[in-house]
Design an enzyme around this catalytic site. Structure first.
Site, mmCIF file in Angstrom:
data_model
loop_
_atom_site.group_PDB
_atom_site.id
_atom_site.type_symbol
_atom_site.label_atom_id
_atom_site.label_comp_id
_atom_site.label_asym_id
_atom_site.label_seq_id
_atom_site.Cartn_x
_atom_site.Cartn_y
_atom_site.Cartn_z
ATOM 1 N N MET A 15 30.454 35.614 42.501
ATOM 2 C CA MET A 15 30.172 36.329 43.743
ATOM 3 C C MET A 15 31.465 36.565 44.520
ATOM 4 O O MET A 15 31.451 36.768 45.739
ATOM 5 C CB MET A 15 29.158 35.571 44.597
ATOM 6 C CG MET A 15 27.777 35.541 43.980
ATOM 7 S SD MET A 15 26.427 35.410 45.186
ATOM 8 C CE MET A 15 26.828 33.865 45.970
ATOM 9 N N GLY A 16 32.602 36.528 43.809
ATOM 10 C CA GLY A 16 33.877 36.799 44.454
ATOM 11 C C GLY A 16 34.391 35.627 45.252
ATOM 12 O O GLY A 16 33.972 34.482 45.053
ATOM 13 N N SER A 59 33.915 28.683 47.136
ATOM 14 C CA SER A 59 34.224 29.845 47.973
ATOM 15 C C SER A 59 33.926 29.548 49.437
ATOM 16 O O SER A 59 34.580 30.074 50.337
ATOM 17 C CB SER A 59 33.406 31.054 47.511
ATOM 18 O OG SER A 59 33.713 31.375 46.169
ATOM 19 N N ARG A 60 32.946 28.698 49.682
ATOM 20 C CA ARG A 60 32.576 28.356 51.055
ATOM 21 C C ARG A 60 33.644 27.523 51.756
ATOM 22 O O ARG A 60 33.630 27.419 52.990
ATOM 23 C CB ARG A 60 31.232 27.618 51.067
ATOM 24 C CG ARG A 60 30.082 28.478 50.597
ATOM 25 C CD ARG A 60 28.786 27.690 50.519
ATOM 26 N NE ARG A 60 27.726 28.484 49.890
ATOM 27 C CZ ARG A 60 26.867 29.258 50.534
ATOM 28 N NH1 ARG A 60 26.946 29.344 51.855
ATOM 29 N NH2 ARG A 60 25.945 29.930 49.893
ATOM 30 N N HIS A 87 36.935 29.247 39.571
ATOM 31 C CA HIS A 87 36.591 30.474 38.853
ATOM 32 C C HIS A 87 37.651 30.797 37.801
ATOM 33 O O HIS A 87 37.331 31.208 36.686
ATOM 34 C CB HIS A 87 36.498 31.661 39.825
ATOM 35 C CG HIS A 87 35.412 31.552 40.835
ATOM 36 N ND1 HIS A 87 35.675 31.342 42.170
ATOM 37 C CD2 HIS A 87 34.061 31.627 40.723
ATOM 38 C CE1 HIS A 87 34.528 31.310 42.837
ATOM 39 N NE2 HIS A 87 33.541 31.466 41.989
ATOM 40 N N GLN A 136 19.517 36.592 46.186
ATOM 41 C CA GLN A 136 19.472 35.135 46.074
ATOM 42 C C GLN A 136 19.757 34.434 47.398
ATOM 43 O O GLN A 136 19.819 33.213 47.456
ATOM 44 C CB GLN A 136 20.428 34.640 44.991
ATOM 45 C CG GLN A 136 21.902 34.759 45.308
ATOM 46 C CD GLN A 136 22.771 34.402 44.114
ATOM 47 O OE1 GLN A 136 22.770 35.102 43.101
ATOM 48 N NE2 GLN A 136 23.515 33.313 44.215
ATOM 49 N N GLY A 168 29.976 27.239 35.933
ATOM 50 C CA GLY A 168 30.519 25.959 36.361
ATOM 51 C C GLY A 168 29.429 24.923 36.597
ATOM 52 O O GLY A 168 28.325 25.245 37.037
ATOM 53 N N HIS A 218 38.519 31.316 43.380
ATOM 54 C CA HIS A 218 39.461 30.207 43.514
ATOM 55 C C HIS A 218 39.787 29.684 42.111
ATOM 56 O O HIS A 218 39.370 30.280 41.105
ATOM 57 C CB HIS A 218 38.885 29.109 44.406
ATOM 58 C CG HIS A 218 37.481 28.698 44.045
ATOM 59 N ND1 HIS A 218 37.171 28.050 42.870
ATOM 60 C CD2 HIS A 218 36.309 28.856 44.709
ATOM 61 C CE1 HIS A 218 35.881 27.799 42.814
ATOM 62 N NE2 HIS A 218 35.319 28.295 43.920
#
Length: 286
Positions: free
Chosen positions: A30-31, A194-195, A37, A61, A150, A34
């Site tokens: 989802m972009g 990502s968060r 990924h 989602q 992952g 990091h």
């Protein structure tokens, strides 16, 4: 590296690759990429002739519109990273390109065999319906030989395995293999996410208590007389004692069924913690 934005263009590229007998590895994302990924992409590049990475913040989602709006997006930076590690194609569609109006406004139904009723599924109704919807669509469009996920999203990974087995996708798309890839952490132990981009420097320091407690729980589980229930509660209490952290759930479950267990054998502990307004997940295998 080439950025592809339409399904037609992607399918034409896939058809050409298949005609030439090339193997395809897919990394759905989802972009806001990091190094976690990047580890998946590097593996896909090593294992296959062609590596396709999808960068798509999937609206179906998200059961929280505010969370969807705040999800970090930076396709330019993502593309630079992917190009530097050898990805061949990036599929970056719009929601309108990915879904019809009917698909966007209806629930994607699937028999999860109960895997969606616990942990994330219980806290985020409909979340995994959206996950299965987008991943099955990506599998159809890219026809990968291998797809890489992952282990940080452990419940999601279990559901993807179930989806492939249940839908006979291994036969539909040749011999599709789902490749489980280990959690990548910062040197501090914090699981890459990502968060994490939404955390302040102070919150990031506070969040270290999550992984620290999980690793400590491995020792607690080996203590004489230790029970699953006692360790589970100790993890919750320890994290909740840190100002700024609040446990949404911590469950120690069987790695295959995701059902609660009374033994540490083949068990995994999955946690979701709010660090300020940011929802973080992590897990530890016992």
């Amino acid at each position: 590296m080439q950025i592809v934005s339409t399904k037609k263009e992607l399918q034409d590229l896939v058809k050409a690759c298949k005609t030439e007998g090339k193997t395809i590895g897919l990394v759905p994302t989802m972009g806001a990429l990091h190094q976690g990924h990047a580890s998946l992409v590097k593996r896909a590049v090593e294992d296959n002739d062609i590596c396709i990475v999808s960068v798509f913040v999937n609206p179906t989602q998200f059961n929280n519109k505010e969370d969807l709006a705040k999800y970090p997006r930076n396709i330019e930076r993502d593309a630079q990273l992917l190009s530097s590690i050898g990805a061949h194609y990036v599929f970056a569609p719009t929601p309108e390109e990915m879904y019809s109006k009917e698909e966007m406004n209806s629930t994607f139904n699937f028999d999860f065999a109960g895997l969606d009723r616990v942990m994330e599924g219980k806290m985020r109704p409909g979340h995994f319906n959206g996950v299965v919807q987008v991943v099955s669509k990506l599998f159809y469009l890219t026809q990968p030989d291998k797809a890489y996920f992952g282990e940080k999203d452990f419940q999601q990974l279990a559901i993807i395995h179930h989806m492939v087995e249940r839908s006979s996708m291994a036969g539909t798309f040749g011999h599709l293999q789902i490749i489980d890839c280990p959690i990548v952490r910062e040197e501090s132990g914090l699981a890459l996410s990502s968060r994490n981009e939404r955390l302040s420097a102070e919150e990031k320091e506070t969040a270290l208590a999550i992984s620290k407690t999980l690793f400590e729980s491995l020792k607690w589980a080996k203590m004489e007389g230790a029970t699953v229930q006692a360790v589970q509660q100790r993890v919750i209490d320890t994290i909740n004692a840190v100002p700024g952290l609040e446990v949404e759930y911590y469950e120690i479950v069987d790695q295959t069924t995701l059902l609660t267990t009374d033994t540490f054998n083949h068990a995994i502990g999955c946690v979701t913690v709010y660090c300020g307004p940011v929802r973080l997940i992590d897990n530890i295998k016992y």
